[in-house]
Design a protein around this motif. Structure first.
Motif, mmCIF file in Angstrom:
data_model
loop_
_atom_site.group_PDB
_atom_site.id
_atom_site.type_symbol
_atom_site.label_atom_id
_atom_site.label_comp_id
_atom_site.label_asym_id
_atom_site.label_seq_id
_atom_site.Cartn_x
_atom_site.Cartn_y
_atom_site.Cartn_z
ATOM 1 N N LYS A 1 6.567 24.495 -50.414
ATOM 2 C CA LYS A 1 7.705 25.012 -50.411
ATOM 3 C C LYS A 1 7.686 26.075 -49.367
ATOM 4 O O LYS A 1 6.928 26.877 -49.464
ATOM 5 N N THR A 2 8.549 26.036 -48.461
ATOM 6 C CA THR A 2 8.626 27.060 -47.439
ATOM 7 C C THR A 2 9.893 27.922 -47.554
ATOM 8 O O THR A 2 10.981 27.108 -47.805
ATOM 9 N N ILE A 3 9.814 29.180 -47.575
ATOM 10 C CA ILE A 3 11.066 30.083 -47.510
ATOM 11 C C ILE A 3 11.728 30.462 -46.235
ATOM 12 O O ILE A 3 10.941 30.585 -45.389
ATOM 13 N N ASN A 4 12.900 29.865 -45.937
ATOM 14 C CA ASN A 4 13.268 29.981 -44.526
ATOM 15 C C ASN A 4 14.581 30.856 -44.599
ATOM 16 O O ASN A 4 14.859 31.279 -45.667
ATOM 17 N N ILE A 5 14.910 30.917 -43.479
ATOM 18 C CA ILE A 5 16.343 31.861 -43.172
ATOM 19 C C ILE A 5 17.490 31.258 -43.813
ATOM 20 O O ILE A 5 17.605 30.072 -43.885
ATOM 21 N N SER A 6 18.506 31.925 -44.222
ATOM 22 C CA SER A 6 19.748 31.282 -44.728
ATOM 23 C C SER A 6 20.636 30.943 -43.469
ATOM 24 O O SER A 6 20.273 31.121 -42.335
ATOM 25 N N GLU A 7 21.362 30.156 -43.883
ATOM 26 C CA GLU A 7 22.520 29.724 -42.989
ATOM 27 C C GLU A 7 23.278 30.777 -42.357
ATOM 28 O O GLU A 7 23.491 30.615 -41.069
ATOM 29 N N VAL A 8 23.592 31.786 -42.957
ATOM 30 C CA VAL A 8 24.202 33.103 -42.554
ATOM 31 C C VAL A 8 23.325 33.616 -41.332
ATOM 32 O O VAL A 8 23.678 33.858 -40.246
ATOM 33 N N GLU A 9 21.947 33.929 -41.529
ATOM 34 C CA GLU A 9 21.256 34.321 -40.730
ATOM 35 C C GLU A 9 21.051 33.468 -39.499
ATOM 36 O O GLU A 9 20.662 34.013 -38.292
ATOM 37 N N ALA A 10 20.827 32.121 -39.618
ATOM 38 C CA ALA A 10 20.668 31.106 -38.556
ATOM 39 C C ALA A 10 21.968 31.248 -37.789
ATOM 40 O O ALA A 10 21.774 31.387 -36.555
ATOM 41 N N ASP A 11 23.050 31.426 -38.211
ATOM 42 C CA ASP A 11 24.515 31.532 -37.366
ATOM 43 C C ASP A 11 24.201 32.955 -36.528
ATOM 44 O O ASP A 11 24.770 32.919 -35.495
ATOM 45 N N ARG A 12 23.863 34.172 -37.239
ATOM 46 C CA ARG A 12 23.911 35.106 -36.745
ATOM 47 C C ARG A 12 22.970 35.216 -35.273
ATOM 48 O O ARG A 12 23.067 35.753 -34.352
ATOM 49 N N ARG A 13 21.732 34.637 -35.676
ATOM 50 C CA ARG A 13 20.511 34.596 -34.536
ATOM 51 C C ARG A 13 21.033 33.658 -33.491
ATOM 52 O O ARG A 13 20.953 34.112 -32.345
ATOM 53 N N ASP A 14 21.661 32.618 -33.937
ATOM 54 C CA ASP A 14 22.365 31.710 -32.931
ATOM 55 C C ASP A 14 23.458 32.316 -31.979
ATOM 56 O O ASP A 14 23.491 32.119 -30.862
ATOM 57 N N GLY A 15 24.204 32.987 -32.746
ATOM 58 C CA GLY A 15 25.394 33.622 -31.917
ATOM 59 C C GLY A 15 24.969 34.833 -31.058
ATOM 60 O O GLY A 15 25.815 35.545 -30.440
ATOM 61 N N GLY A 16 23.735 35.531 -31.414
ATOM 62 C CA GLY A 16 23.262 36.519 -30.904
ATOM 63 C C GLY A 16 23.715 38.111 -31.312
ATOM 64 O O GLY A 16 23.907 38.928 -30.781
ATOM 65 N N GLY A 17 24.025 37.999 -32.645
ATOM 66 C CA GLY A 17 24.691 39.022 -33.406
ATOM 67 C C GLY A 17 23.766 40.028 -33.794
ATOM 68 O O GLY A 17 22.387 39.653 -33.409
ATOM 69 N N VAL A 18 23.851 41.220 -34.114
ATOM 70 C CA VAL A 18 22.901 42.134 -34.507
ATOM 71 C C VAL A 18 22.876 42.272 -36.132
ATOM 72 O O VAL A 18 23.800 42.367 -36.810
ATOM 73 N N GLY A 19 21.710 42.319 -36.512
ATOM 74 C CA GLY A 19 21.445 42.206 -38.170
ATOM 75 C C GLY A 19 21.313 43.609 -38.357
ATOM 76 O O GLY A 19 20.747 44.694 -37.753
ATOM 77 N N THR A 20 21.554 43.984 -39.898
ATOM 78 C CA THR A 20 21.165 45.466 -40.241
ATOM 79 C C THR A 20 20.465 45.313 -41.698
ATOM 80 O O THR A 20 20.875 44.045 -42.331
ATOM 81 N N SER A 21 19.861 46.319 -42.008
ATOM 82 C CA SER A 21 19.220 46.335 -43.282
ATOM 83 C C SER A 21 19.339 47.839 -44.043
ATOM 84 O O SER A 21 19.517 48.641 -43.188
ATOM 85 N N THR A 22 19.261 47.767 -45.198
ATOM 86 C CA THR A 22 19.338 48.948 -45.984
ATOM 87 C C THR A 22 18.198 49.073 -46.660
ATOM 88 O O THR A 22 17.754 47.876 -47.163
ATOM 89 N N ASP A 23 17.903 50.302 -47.316
ATOM 90 C CA ASP A 23 16.853 50.370 -48.124
ATOM 91 C C ASP A 23 17.119 49.854 -49.548
ATOM 92 O O ASP A 23 18.259 50.052 -50.091
#
Length: 91
Positions: free
Chosen positions: A69-91
């Motif tokens: 099994k391989t853990i991959n990015i979510s569909e939401v993250e794939a869409d964000r990367r494809d669209g050139g969006g900026v991601g954020t994260s918090t602690d």
């Protein structure tokens, strides 16, 4: 066996996920090496079942079955990367 599984994926680059399917299959080679280093004998790749809907493990060794099994990015993250969006994260 693995070579025949990987060959079609060399030309199947997904527009959003890139070579993810290829790397998922290549991880089976890593699992093979892991089993070998762990001392298992007679390791073999298990081909997919000819019976529709019947699941099989990826590898078999003396006394062990291995499902890779391989853990991959979510569909939401794939869409964000494809669209050139900026991601954020918090602690």
């Amino acid at each position: 066996f693995l070579k025949s599984e990987v060959a079609p994926l060399l030309v199947a680059r997904d527009p959003k996920r890139g070579w993810q399917a290829l790397f998922d299959k290549l991880n089976q080679a890593k699992a093979f090496n892991h089993l070998k280093e762990a001392g298992y004998q007679n390791i073999r790749f298990v081909p997919p079942s000819a019976v529709r809907g019947q699941q099989t493990p990826d590898l078999q060794a003396d006394g062990a079955l291995c499902e890779v099994k391989t853990i991959n990015i979510s569909e939401v993250e794939a869409d964000r990367r494809d669209g050139g969006g900026v991601g954020t994260s918090t602690d």
